[in-house]
Design a protein around this motif. Structure first.
Motif, short mmCIF file in Angstrom:
data_model
loop_
_atom_site.label_atom_id
_atom_site.label_comp_id
_atom_site.label_asym_id
_atom_site.label_seq_id
_atom_site.Cartn_x
_atom_site.Cartn_y
_atom_site.Cartn_z
N ARG A 11 16.87 4.45 -14.88
CA ARG A 11 17.86 5.36 -14.13
C ARG A 11 19.01 5.59 -14.94
NH1 ARG A 11 19.10 4.28 -7.95
NH2 ARG A 11 20.51 6.06 -7.48
N PHE B 91 0.68 -1.31 0.07
CA PHE B 91 -0.29 0.05 -0.13
C PHE B 91 1.08 1.44 0.00
CE2 PHE B 91 -2.11 -3.27 2.36
CZ PHE B 91 -3.29 -3.25 2.08
N GLY C 188 14.15 8.87 -5.07
CA GLY C 188 13.42 9.27 -3.91
C GLY C 188 11.85 8.96 -4.04
N GLU C 189 11.53 7.80 -4.50
CA GLU C 189 10.25 7.28 -4.64
C GLU C 189 10.43 5.72 -4.39
OE1 GLU C 189 8.56 8.40 -8.35
OE2 GLU C 189 7.32 10.15 -7.46
N TYR C 190 9.38 5.23 -3.59
CA TYR C 190 9.53 3.71 -3.73
C TYR C 190 8.69 3.19 -4.87
CZ TYR C 190 11.04 3.96 1.08
OH TYR C 190 11.52 4.21 2.29
N GLN D 254 18.48 7.70 -2.74
CA GLN D 254 17.76 8.89 -2.41
C GLN D 254 16.69 8.70 -1.03
OE1 GLN D 254 18.49 12.01 -3.99
NE2 GLN D 254 19.67 10.71 -5.34
N PRO D 255 16.70 9.67 -0.18
CA PRO D 255 15.61 9.81 0.60
C PRO D 255 14.37 9.71 0.17
CG PRO D 255 17.23 11.28 1.39
CD PRO D 255 17.53 10.82 0.07
N GLU E 45 1.03 5.22 0.95
CA GLU E 45 0.60 6.02 1.76
C GLU E 45 1.16 7.36 1.69
OE1 GLU E 45 0.03 2.72 4.74
OE2 GLU E 45 -1.25 4.16 5.51
N GLU F 169 6.26 7.50 5.34
CA GLU F 169 7.56 7.38 4.88
C GLU F 169 8.60 7.79 5.80
OE1 GLU F 169 5.10 9.50 4.04
OE2 GLU F 169 5.67 11.67 3.52
N GLN G 57 10.16 -4.60 -3.94
CA GLN G 57 9.98 -3.06 -3.77
C GLN G 57 11.65 -2.50 -4.05
OE1 GLN G 57 9.38 -2.21 0.42
NE2 GLN G 57 9.89 -0.12 0.20
N ARG G 58 11.83 -1.51 -4.37
CA ARG G 58 13.08 -0.72 -4.47
C ARG G 58 12.85 0.73 -4.53
NH1 ARG G 58 14.42 -5.43 -4.29
NH2 ARG G 58 16.14 -6.34 -5.23
N GLU G 59 13.83 1.65 -4.45
CA GLU G 59 13.72 3.22 -4.45
C GLU G 59 14.41 3.89 -5.77
OE1 GLU G 59 15.64 6.60 -4.45
OE2 GLU G 59 16.75 5.26 -3.13
N ARG H 6 4.03 9.38 0.52
CA ARG H 6 5.31 8.94 -0.06
C ARG H 6 5.69 7.61 0.35
NH1 ARG H 6 7.92 12.44 -3.11
NH2 ARG H 6 9.95 11.55 -2.58
N GLY H 7 5.00 7.34 1.62
CA GLY H 7 5.63 6.11 2.27
C GLY H 7 5.02 4.61 1.86
N MET H 8 5.37 3.34 2.09
CA MET H 8 5.04 2.25 1.76
C MET H 8 4.76 1.40 2.69
SD MET H 8 5.27 -0.43 -0.87
CE MET H 8 6.91 0.13 -1.65
N ARG H 9 3.86 0.40 2.60
CA ARG H 9 3.48 -0.53 3.86
C ARG H 9 3.45 -1.85 2.99
NH1 ARG H 9 0.35 0.52 8.83
NH2 ARG H 9 -0.92 2.23 7.58
#
Lengths: 279, 279
Positions: free
Chosen positions: A141, A40, A100-102, B122-123, A42, B89, A95-97, A44-47
């Protein structure tokens, strides 16, 4: 066969109704699964919840079914292992980043002899699926040190997806928390729910919901799944080799073959069996 | 103040007993928390549970308390926000991939004017803590395109940690699923449980466990926490500026100042208050 579920909305929405039915599936022919995962976004975060136990009995799936997490982008995957042990590092979504986004990715299919070189992202497990995500993000990238605009991003991902699908069956859902990217090799359906809202009845369980009771007039929710989750709504089928991008609950970019081919459920299943999907 | 919990073992072990007490804490002065997170390595895979609800009431924490996930390396973090909104996040632990391994990191402290340039990582959120992880992994990656041997890795991480701590309070736990790296600026304790096993009684709840009943003779488990979790065992305190690495439940590398200084709980708390930890 594995199954995919995705949701993309214009307002944070819980996926409990769809997941209720989805988590009861494990294959198209039986109801056992070999692990599942759901992520999920939420803000910028992710669960990300992963479990290598069958979703029908998993305490993690039980939590997800009962805990209304509101999200604008969700990706879920249930696995019917055709071979090999179910280990957590091989459990989708991955999941990866990047920028600066998941980024979250789930795949249903089988890529043959897909062993690219990696620069920035290395697979942790041993699936063709995680290799596909690493390859895709590596390429993005290298092309774009900074995040490009939405249209450019859609085209770039489409091009990479078209490369990857040359290696085999590649039904996939990918998201950066903003847009939700899909590609169909065999089976993928979607529905957009918006005003006027109606009732929906699950295929996999005797449960009906009246969306009028749980929505506001401006809500728009797209749900994407390997096979329709409800039996009284009009799900749209994606064509073979169709690439479609959802944003705020609607398709904003689409690349469809000029003469689209739509498989029946039986044809899709037969292909999945013949390539021995190892998702 | 935030609190840290880590576990490193020579055999997959569940952390339910320690987490039971830990999750009841939120600060040293009250029992409310502003979100929590716990990550479990399982083989090469990782399961990360995050919630921005107080751990005492969180359905996610409830799941973790009741679901015996066996792991060789665990990192948990509970947050008592001193300022700002709790968003997902910004919830610890943070996760990234390096050399085809997942890395997990949690921090208790405050880094002042710590705004390095980033190359690979990146954060996603806006904490000094996530910046510290990105900086640390960036540096490791530039120094070692391939994973070095254990001793070299310990020395390299120690050197980067010593750079970061110049920016402020830096209590941290980091793991790649194999070793568990710790650094102490103010308060961090550990205990190694091995034969002969005894009884342990939680500080935060009236619960006692007899480890003889749940272990085998070869088990060795190290538990690391901001403050001792039990009140009838001999927890060892880490010194200020001590760097210690655990592997298979014991310390395998240690860098301690020649004249170690040990803070009292009250001194540690006072420093945390004075720097206004924003973890």
């Amino acid at each position: 066969m594995c199954q995919l579920l995705g949701m993309n909305c214009n307002t944070p929405t819980d996926i409990i109704f769809s997941f209720e039915g989805f988590s009861k599936r494990g294959g198209l022919t039986d109801h056992h699964t070999d692990g599942f995962g759901i992520g999920f976004f939420e803000g910028r975060g992710m669960r990300l919840f992963l479990d290598n136990h069958p979703s029908a009995q998993s305490p993690v799936a039980e939590l997800v079914r009962n805990y209304p997490i509101k999200s604008e982008n969700v990706i879920a995957h249930i696995r019917k292992a055709s071979q090999g042990k179910t280990t957590l590092e091989n459990t989708h979504p991955f999941q990866r980043e990047l920028w600066g986004e998941y980024w979250l990715f789930a795949h249903n299919g089988h890529l043959l002899n897909f062993s690219p070189e990696f620069e920035y992202y290395q697979p942790v497990g041993c699936t063709d699926s995680e290799r596909a995500l690493c390859y895709l993000l590596d390429k993005l990238r290298r092309q774009f040190p900074q995040k490009p605009d939405r249209q450019t991003l859609c085209v770039a991902i489409k091009n990479i997806v078209q490369e990857i699908r040359e290696f085999g069956m590649f039904n996939m859902i990918l998201s950066n928390g903003e847009m939700l990217f899909t590609h169909t090799s065999t089976l993928l359906y979607y529905i957009v729910r918006q005003m006027p809202f109606g009732q929906a009845r699950l295929v996999d369980e005797d449960i009906t919901i009246d969306f009028n009771q749980v929505t506001t007039p401006n809500d728009r929710v797209a749900v994407i799944a390997t096979l329709p989750l409800t039996n009284n709504e009009s799900w749209q089928q994606m064509a073979q080799n169709e690439f479609a991008v959802f944003h705020h609950g609607m398709i904003v970019y689409r690349d469809c073959p000029p003469s689209p081919v739509y498989l029946t459920k039986e044809e899709g299943l037969a292909i999945a069996r013949s390539v021995g999907t190892a998702c």
